[in-house]
Design a protein around this motif. Structure first.
Motif, short mmCIF file in Angstrom:
data_model
loop_
_atom_site.label_atom_id
_atom_site.label_comp_id
_atom_site.label_asym_id
_atom_site.label_seq_id
_atom_site.Cartn_x
_atom_site.Cartn_y
_atom_site.Cartn_z
N GLN A 24 15.37 12.49 -25.69
CA GLN A 24 15.94 11.95 -24.46
C GLN A 24 17.25 11.20 -24.75
OE1 GLN A 24 14.84 12.51 -21.23
NE2 GLN A 24 13.61 13.99 -22.36
N THR A 25 17.26 10.40 -25.80
CA THR A 25 18.47 9.65 -26.12
C THR A 25 19.56 10.58 -26.65
OG1 THR A 25 17.66 9.04 -28.32
CG2 THR A 25 17.26 7.48 -26.52
N ALA A 26 19.17 11.65 -27.35
CA ALA A 26 20.15 12.62 -27.84
C ALA A 26 20.84 13.34 -26.69
CB ALA A 26 19.48 13.63 -28.77
N SER A 27 20.17 13.41 -25.55
CA SER A 27 20.78 14.06 -24.39
C SER A 27 21.61 13.09 -23.56
CB SER A 27 19.70 14.71 -23.51
OG SER A 27 18.93 13.72 -22.86
N GLY A 28 21.77 11.84 -24.07
CA GLY A 28 22.64 10.88 -23.40
C GLY A 28 21.93 9.83 -22.58
#
Length: 84
Positions: A24-28
């Motif tokens: 989720q954090t890798a997707s911004g």
């Protein structure tokens, strides 16, 4: 915002949830987690706000907090104990 997202999970489930959060954090996305288990927080978070007795005792990335406390290789637990 998640409160104690790993409570009640076994090791495999905890890792699965951590992987989901990282994706989720890798997707911004930005996630806010309330975690009392500091080793779990250290494994999944990149920034921290350390609270004690209702007051902010430290905030920032692990590198920042290590510099603040003079613990160049300290764990998040070590840092928390040094600040409280």
């Amino acid at each position: 915002m998640m409160d104690e997202p790993f409570d009640g999970f076994d090791l495999r489930q905890t890792r699965d949830v951590m992987d989901l959060l990282r994706r989720q954090t890798a997707s911004g996305r930005t996630l806010i987690l309330s975690i009392h288990q500091l080793p779990d927080a250290e494994r999944v978070c990149d920034r921290f706000v350390l609270l004690s007795a209702g007051q902010v005792r430290g905030s920032g990335g692990l590198v920042d907090l290590r510099a603040l406390t003079g613990l160049p290789s300290g764990s998040l637990e070590d840092i928390f104990l040094a600040l409280t």
